[in-house]
Design a protein around this motif. Sequence first.
Motif, short mmCIF file in Angstrom:
data_model
loop_
_atom_site.label_atom_id
_atom_site.label_comp_id
_atom_site.label_asym_id
_atom_site.label_seq_id
_atom_site.Cartn_x
_atom_site.Cartn_y
_atom_site.Cartn_z
N VAL A 122 59.94 37.62 39.17
CA VAL A 122 59.11 38.49 38.33
C VAL A 122 59.14 38.01 36.88
N ARG A 123 60.34 37.72 36.40
CA ARG A 123 60.50 37.29 35.01
C ARG A 123 59.79 35.95 34.77
N GLY A 124 59.98 35.00 35.70
CA GLY A 124 59.34 33.70 35.55
C GLY A 124 57.83 33.77 35.66
N THR A 125 57.34 34.63 36.56
CA THR A 125 55.90 34.80 36.71
C THR A 125 55.29 35.37 35.45
N ARG A 126 55.94 36.37 34.88
CA ARG A 126 55.42 36.95 33.64
C ARG A 126 55.37 35.90 32.54
N THR A 127 56.42 35.10 32.39
CA THR A 127 56.46 34.07 31.36
C THR A 127 55.30 33.10 31.52
N LEU A 128 55.06 32.66 32.75
CA LEU A 128 53.98 31.71 33.01
C LEU A 128 52.62 32.32 32.71
N LEU A 129 52.40 33.55 33.16
CA LEU A 129 51.10 34.18 32.98
C LEU A 129 50.80 34.45 31.51
N VAL A 130 51.80 34.88 30.77
CA VAL A 130 51.60 35.13 29.34
C VAL A 130 51.29 33.83 28.60
N ALA A 131 52.00 32.77 28.95
CA ALA A 131 51.76 31.48 28.32
C ALA A 131 50.35 30.98 28.62
N THR A 132 49.93 31.12 29.87
CA THR A 132 48.59 30.69 30.27
C THR A 132 47.52 31.47 29.52
N ALA A 133 47.69 32.79 29.46
CA ALA A 133 46.70 33.64 28.79
C ALA A 133 46.61 33.35 27.30
N GLY A 134 47.66 32.81 26.71
CA GLY A 134 47.69 32.56 25.28
C GLY A 134 47.00 31.29 24.86
N ARG A 135 46.46 30.54 25.81
CA ARG A 135 45.78 29.28 25.49
C ARG A 135 44.28 29.42 25.69
N PRO A 136 43.49 28.65 24.95
CA PRO A 136 42.04 28.65 25.20
C PRO A 136 41.75 27.95 26.52
N ALA A 137 40.63 28.30 27.12
CA ALA A 137 40.22 27.67 28.37
C ALA A 137 39.68 26.26 28.10
N HIS A 138 40.29 25.28 28.73
CA HIS A 138 39.82 23.89 28.61
C HIS A 138 38.85 23.62 29.75
N THR A 139 37.64 23.17 29.42
CA THR A 139 36.62 22.96 30.45
C THR A 139 36.16 21.51 30.52
N GLY A 140 37.04 20.59 30.19
CA GLY A 140 36.64 19.19 30.19
C GLY A 140 37.26 18.33 31.27
N CYS A 141 37.85 18.97 32.29
CA CYS A 141 38.50 18.16 33.33
C CYS A 141 37.55 17.80 34.47
N PHE A 142 36.50 18.62 34.66
CA PHE A 142 35.43 18.34 35.61
C PHE A 142 35.88 18.17 37.06
N GLY A 143 37.01 18.76 37.41
CA GLY A 143 37.45 18.71 38.80
C GLY A 143 37.88 17.33 39.27
N LEU A 144 38.24 16.46 38.35
CA LEU A 144 38.58 15.09 38.73
C LEU A 144 39.93 14.98 39.44
N HIS A 145 40.69 16.08 39.49
CA HIS A 145 41.97 16.04 40.21
C HIS A 145 41.75 15.67 41.67
N GLU A 146 40.72 16.22 42.30
CA GLU A 146 40.46 15.90 43.71
C GLU A 146 40.08 14.43 43.89
N TRP A 147 39.40 13.89 42.95
CA TRP A 147 39.03 12.48 43.00
C TRP A 147 40.26 11.59 42.84
N ALA A 148 41.17 12.01 41.94
CA ALA A 148 42.39 11.23 41.71
C ALA A 148 43.32 11.27 42.92
N MET A 149 43.15 12.24 43.80
CA MET A 149 43.99 12.33 44.99
C MET A 149 43.61 11.30 46.06
#
Length: 262
Positions: A73-100
Amino acid sequence: MQVETADRAAAHRERLAPYVEPHLTRRRDGVKHPVHDFLFTYYSFSPAKLTTWEAGWPESGSAEQLARLRPLVRGTRTLLVATAGRPAHTGCFGLHEWAMVHGADETRHDVPLRLGATGTDEVVESHRIACSHFDAFRFFTESARPLNTLSPGRDDRAAYEQPGCLHATMDLYKHAFRLWPLVGSDLVADCFELAWDVREVDMRASPYDFSGLGLEPIRIETADGKREYAAYQRGFAERAAPLRERLVEACEVLLASWADRT
């Protein structure tokens, strides 16, 4: 009270039946679905649990579960708060699947690559790869890993996760069900339905040709495809924000309950 609970449980099963029942039929018949099975295999929450309605803490769960899950619970909260505190980056274009599949002799799915192996590799090599999600990055091929401009690790997710990442959004489902039944089934189902929609877009933007399954490709190798993918990222980030907030609030309630008991 019992009637209300029974009604909510029935409504919950009915809500999830269009997702769960086809999966159970395929599983019984030994048929695999390369897109939708992911929600039941990679995310290892059983259909039986998914379709079982629980109200959430303190009506559901126990003090023993709360004590056992407190570090999560504690670790999940830490991760979610950190994620929410950042702007959304939209420049990756789903290339992770291509790199796989970069430079790979075999692919992860028994589905053809839209551009073939050579064309797929060329897309990877001609783009800036910026994958911030460790559980995607860890599946990069050896030749693709050095091409990523970021180096997310297993133990530093909170330093990298950002709300524009499709996999971070899908993982809201994981965060919810790992805390079930302390986290109620309504929130789990909300996260599941969002993860379902994200998974389809993730695969439509992949190098695979899923048009035979009714999933038309998002051609991220083109300018139009990049714009389409980024628009989906922004939309999913907006849908995910209130769910992430609800999960944070649920974690804080659980942590406060633990503090009150000690």
